[in-house]
Design an enzyme around this catalytic site. Sequence first.
Site, PDB file in Angstrom:
ATOM      1  N   SER A   7       0.799  -1.281  -0.036  1.00  0.00           N
ATOM      2  CA  SER A   7      -0.006  -0.091  -0.043  1.00  0.00           C
ATOM      3  C   SER A   7       0.817   1.135   0.074  1.00  0.00           C
ATOM      4  O   SER A   7       0.399   2.474  -0.084  1.00  0.00           O
ATOM      5  CB  SER A   7      -0.779  -0.211   1.304  1.00  0.00           C
ATOM      6  OG  SER A   7      -0.219  -0.247   2.345  1.00  0.00           O
TER       7      SER A   7
ATOM      8  N   ASN B  60      -2.355  -2.858  12.895  1.00  0.00           N
ATOM      9  CA  ASN B  60      -3.663  -2.550  12.989  1.00  0.00           C
ATOM     10  C   ASN B  60      -4.225  -1.295  13.624  1.00  0.00           C
ATOM     11  O   ASN B  60      -4.966  -0.637  12.930  1.00  0.00           O
ATOM     12  CB  ASN B  60      -4.632  -3.808  13.434  1.00  0.00           C
ATOM     13  CG  ASN B  60      -4.099  -4.938  12.534  1.00  0.00           C
ATOM     14  OD1 ASN B  60      -3.630  -5.114  11.526  1.00  0.00           O
ATOM     15  ND2 ASN B  60      -4.640  -6.472  12.954  1.00  0.00           N
TER      16      ASN B  60
ATOM     17  N   THR C 167     -40.116  27.595  -9.733  1.00  0.00           N
ATOM     18  CA  THR C 167     -40.113  26.014  -9.332  1.00  0.00           C
ATOM     19  C   THR C 167     -40.338  25.335 -10.600  1.00  0.00           C
ATOM     20  O   THR C 167     -40.933  26.032 -11.551  1.00  0.00           O
ATOM     21  CB  THR C 167     -41.397  25.918  -8.491  1.00  0.00           C
ATOM     22  OG1 THR C 167     -42.547  26.442  -9.136  1.00  0.00           O
ATOM     23  CG2 THR C 167     -41.385  26.564  -7.210  1.00  0.00           C
ATOM     24  N   HIS C 168     -40.150  24.113 -10.747  1.00  0.00           N
ATOM     25  CA  HIS C 168     -40.173  23.409 -12.089  1.00  0.00           C
ATOM     26  C   HIS C 168     -39.310  23.928 -13.109  1.00  0.00           C
ATOM     27  O   HIS C 168     -39.746  23.976 -14.240  1.00  0.00           O
ATOM     28  CB  HIS C 168     -41.475  23.026 -12.492  1.00  0.00           C
ATOM     29  CG  HIS C 168     -42.355  22.628 -11.455  1.00  0.00           C
ATOM     30  ND1 HIS C 168     -42.581  21.339 -10.963  1.00  0.00           N
ATOM     31  CD2 HIS C 168     -43.321  23.333 -10.400  1.00  0.00           C
ATOM     32  CE1 HIS C 168     -43.622  21.329  -9.956  1.00  0.00           C
ATOM     33  NE2 HIS C 168     -43.772  22.408  -9.613  1.00  0.00           N
TER      34      HIS C 168
ATOM     35  N   SER D  64     -13.268  27.129 -27.057  1.00  0.00           N
ATOM     36  CA  SER D  64     -13.223  26.161 -27.918  1.00  0.00           C
ATOM     37  C   SER D  64     -12.135  25.767 -28.827  1.00  0.00           C
ATOM     38  O   SER D  64     -11.721  27.027 -29.433  1.00  0.00           O
ATOM     39  CB  SER D  64     -14.660  25.889 -28.567  1.00  0.00           C
ATOM     40  OG  SER D  64     -14.675  25.045 -29.705  1.00  0.00           O
TER      41      SER D  64
ATOM     42  N   LYS E 190     -16.722  30.853 -28.378  1.00  0.00           N
ATOM     43  CA  LYS E 190     -16.983  30.026 -27.243  1.00  0.00           C
ATOM     44  C   LYS E 190     -16.300  30.531 -26.174  1.00  0.00           C
ATOM     45  O   LYS E 190     -15.221  30.837 -26.220  1.00  0.00           O
ATOM     46  CB  LYS E 190     -16.870  28.862 -27.602  1.00  0.00           C
ATOM     47  CG  LYS E 190     -17.861  28.138 -28.428  1.00  0.00           C
ATOM     48  CD  LYS E 190     -19.176  27.754 -27.604  1.00  0.00           C
ATOM     49  CE  LYS E 190     -19.652  26.405 -27.985  1.00  0.00           C
ATOM     50  NZ  LYS E 190     -20.571  25.899 -26.753  1.00  0.00           N
TER      51      LYS E 190
ATOM     52  N   ASN F 232     -16.581  28.781 -22.404  1.00  0.00           N
ATOM     53  CA  ASN F 232     -17.562  27.904 -21.847  1.00  0.00           C
ATOM     54  C   ASN F 232     -17.127  27.943 -20.113  1.00  0.00           C
ATOM     55  O   ASN F 232     -16.269  28.053 -19.632  1.00  0.00           O
ATOM     56  CB  ASN F 232     -17.195  26.467 -22.316  1.00  0.00           C
ATOM     57  CG  ASN F 232     -17.333  26.292 -23.664  1.00  0.00           C
ATOM     58  OD1 ASN F 232     -18.273  26.868 -24.192  1.00  0.00           O
ATOM     59  ND2 ASN F 232     -16.439  25.591 -24.578  1.00  0.00           N
TER      60      ASN F 232
ATOM     61  N   GLU G 146     -18.911  23.104 -14.627  1.00  0.00           N
ATOM     62  CA  GLU G 146     -19.189  21.732 -15.440  1.00  0.00           C
ATOM     63  C   GLU G 146     -18.537  20.750 -14.797  1.00  0.00           C
ATOM     64  O   GLU G 146     -19.072  19.527 -14.335  1.00  0.00           O
ATOM     65  CB  GLU G 146     -18.913  21.527 -16.997  1.00  0.00           C
ATOM     66  CG  GLU G 146     -20.213  22.490 -17.577  1.00  0.00           C
ATOM     67  CD  GLU G 146     -19.919  22.682 -18.998  1.00  0.00           C
ATOM     68  OE1 GLU G 146     -19.112  21.976 -19.574  1.00  0.00           O
ATOM     69  OE2 GLU G 146     -20.306  23.549 -19.682  1.00  0.00           O
TER      70      GLU G 146
ATOM     71  N   TYR H 270      -9.814  -6.612  12.368  1.00  0.00           N
ATOM     72  CA  TYR H 270      -9.058  -6.235  11.135  1.00  0.00           C
ATOM     73  C   TYR H 270      -8.960  -7.106   9.990  1.00  0.00           C
ATOM     74  O   TYR H 270      -8.590  -8.250  10.260  1.00  0.00           O
ATOM     75  CB  TYR H 270      -7.659  -5.830  11.459  1.00  0.00           C
ATOM     76  CG  TYR H 270      -6.761  -5.303  10.191  1.00  0.00           C
ATOM     77  CD1 TYR H 270      -7.119  -4.145   9.787  1.00  0.00           C
ATOM     78  CD2 TYR H 270      -6.210  -6.051   9.256  1.00  0.00           C
ATOM     79  CE1 TYR H 270      -6.285  -3.546   8.465  1.00  0.00           C
ATOM     80  CE2 TYR H 270      -5.560  -5.641   8.244  1.00  0.00           C
ATOM     81  CZ  TYR H 270      -5.829  -4.514   7.822  1.00  0.00           C
ATOM     82  OH  TYR H 270      -5.154  -3.935   6.711  1.00  0.00           O
TER      83      TYR H 270
ATOM     84  N   GLN I 121      -7.528  -2.202   3.871  1.00  0.00           N
ATOM     85  CA  GLN I 121      -6.801  -1.305   3.131  1.00  0.00           C
ATOM     86  C   GLN I 121      -7.351  -0.511   2.005  1.00  0.00           C
ATOM     87  O   GLN I 121      -6.594   0.436   1.623  1.00  0.00           O
ATOM     88  CB  GLN I 121      -5.448  -2.257   2.502  1.00  0.00           C
ATOM     89  CG  GLN I 121      -4.297  -1.505   1.770  1.00  0.00           C
ATOM     90  CD  GLN I 121      -3.426  -2.375   1.692  1.00  0.00           C
ATOM     91  OE1 GLN I 121      -2.464  -2.672   2.904  1.00  0.00           O
ATOM     92  NE2 GLN I 121      -2.975  -3.016   0.547  1.00  0.00           N
TER      93      GLN I 121
ATOM     94  N   LYS J  98      -8.512   3.673   1.630  1.00  0.00           N
ATOM     95  CA  LYS J  98      -7.622   4.828   1.371  1.00  0.00           C
ATOM     96  C   LYS J  98      -7.750   5.452   0.184  1.00  0.00           C
ATOM     97  O   LYS J  98      -7.887   6.612   0.112  1.00  0.00           O
ATOM     98  CB  LYS J  98      -6.225   4.341   1.784  1.00  0.00           C
ATOM     99  CG  LYS J  98      -5.993   4.109   3.155  1.00  0.00           C
ATOM    100  CD  LYS J  98      -4.452   3.867   3.403  1.00  0.00           C
ATOM    101  CE  LYS J  98      -4.599   3.293   5.033  1.00  0.00           C
ATOM    102  NZ  LYS J  98      -5.187   1.827   4.873  1.00  0.00           N
TER     103      LYS J  98
HETATM  104  N1  ARG Z   1      -1.537  -1.488   4.845  1.00  0.00           N
HETATM  105  C1  ARG Z   1      -2.521  -1.790   5.743  1.00  0.00           C
HETATM  106  C2  ARG Z   1      -3.797  -1.135   5.795  1.00  0.00           C
HETATM  107  O1  ARG Z   1      -3.880  -0.022   4.910  1.00  0.00           O
HETATM  108  C3  ARG Z   1      -1.869  -1.490   7.295  1.00  0.00           C
HETATM  109  C4  ARG Z   1      -2.326  -2.698   8.297  1.00  0.00           C
HETATM  110  C5  ARG Z   1      -1.792  -3.899   7.886  1.00  0.00           C
HETATM  111  N2  ARG Z   1      -1.979  -4.735   8.860  1.00  0.00           N
HETATM  112  C6  ARG Z   1      -2.071  -6.135   8.736  1.00  0.00           C
HETATM  113  N3  ARG Z   1      -2.493  -6.790   9.486  1.00  0.00           N
HETATM  114  N4  ARG Z   1      -1.715  -6.718   7.635  1.00  0.00           N
HETATM  115  O2  ARG Z   1      -4.750  -1.233   6.309  1.00  0.00           O
END
Ligand code: ARG
Length: 458
Positions: free
Chosen positions: A23, A110, A155-156, A277, A283, A285, A290, A317, A322, A325
């Site tokens: 990660s 964890n 409205t509408h 454009s 144009k 824009n 948007e 856990y 993971q 993220k």
């Molecule tokens: N990269 C892991 C995460 O984002 C970290 C925790 C890892 N823990 C484990 N027991 N492998 O969750």
Amino acid sequence: MAQLWGGRFTKETDAQVYAFNASIDFDKRLYRQDIEGSIAHATMLGRQGILTEEETQKILDGLRGIREDIERGKIVIDSRYEDIHSFVEANLIDRIGDAGKKLHTGRSRNDQVALDMRLYTREQILAVDALLKELLQVILQTMEENLETYMPGFTHLQKAQPITLAHHYGAYFEMFKRDRQRMKDIYERMNYCPLGAGALAGTTYPLDRELTAQLLDFYGPTLNSMDSVSDRDYLIEFLAALSTVMMHLSRFSEEIIIWNSNEYQFVEIDDAYSTGSSIMPQKKNPDIAELVRGKTGRVYGALMSLLTTMKGIPLAYNKDMQEDKEMAFDAMDTVKDCITLFTGMLATMKFRTDRMAKSAMNGFTNATDAADYLVGKGVPFRDAHGIIGRLVLYCIEQNTSIDALSLEQLQSISDRFEADIYDAISLKTCVEKRLTIGAPGPDAMRKVIALHKAYLVR
Ligand code: ARG
């Protein structure tokens, strides 16, 4: 490959497995939080006598050195490490030797990652809140300057009753104010420290969880170690609140796109916030509006993704987590960019107040007030509604408006009309008389604006 757990393995990890599992490419942005958490953990281990004073000092100096070197670009967080936690620990051991190997005493990745994500999210909540406050300031300024800038309310998407620009903006003020309140609520609920939960069941070391919580500015420690390592509710709540911010920005963007269209021409977006454009030279824009509208989809996506990831995970856990993220980071970056750019676009946008007022005058936006006029002359509202309905039909046939009819014409439809009708249904009267709190009448709006001002100085 540098990992923390080779002991019970007899084979190297398959390279593709390693890459799939790692990660570091996205959790490296947690380096500051990871180091901050480790500093608190080591400080606490020292105070509890789990580490000697000397070991603690070495670890603290080492961690601060790593942070400095990352910030100065002297060390680069590279993909040889599995995750940011492995990177920091390996660097610490390189730097200070054996004492570094003691940092992870009484801790698991964890609870470490649970802490890092909370610390990061907590900062992001405050950052989004600060940006929302700036947006509110720009909105409020426009409100103050446009208490008597008339425009049609819809409205509408059909013209309904006249309002003012201040009143229209005031609706968005309420939305973004609620968004800020949501940020505060989430902050209050999430600001507890998971560190010390260990892998899932706490630890046998005499950790002082109150102390680490205090060192990291949390209200206190979380109260169940299994929940501590597997709770991502706060992130889901934040993503939901961010989705709501985007929904609001997207609605506002949609209106600006309509207002900026050739048909409406209520506003002109500044050149600095428009694009051209490649083929059509004429144009200009509204791309920023948007894009804000468009990016709403990916923020909703992050929310749906995490909700789905979490729904089948048994305690405690699991590696699925993971996946909390990448999309969450993307959503946070996206929302901050969107608020910033949107605020800049609003602050520089010009209003064509002449066109807005003209638009408010046609489309029978004073029909309700004409009916109310008859009510004032003793006609029951339902009958008045019917009379004005017939009057509107007559106007459509004659291609005119109610206020352009002569008194004779008006009286041919109802003998209750008198000369004071014209003043009663003028644009100015229609707006100024709407004085219940929350309505567009400038005197009512002034009271609301005073409340908004007091709110924003807090
Ligand atoms: N990269 C892991 C995460 O984002 C970290 C925790 C890892 N823990 C484990 N027991 N492998 O969750």
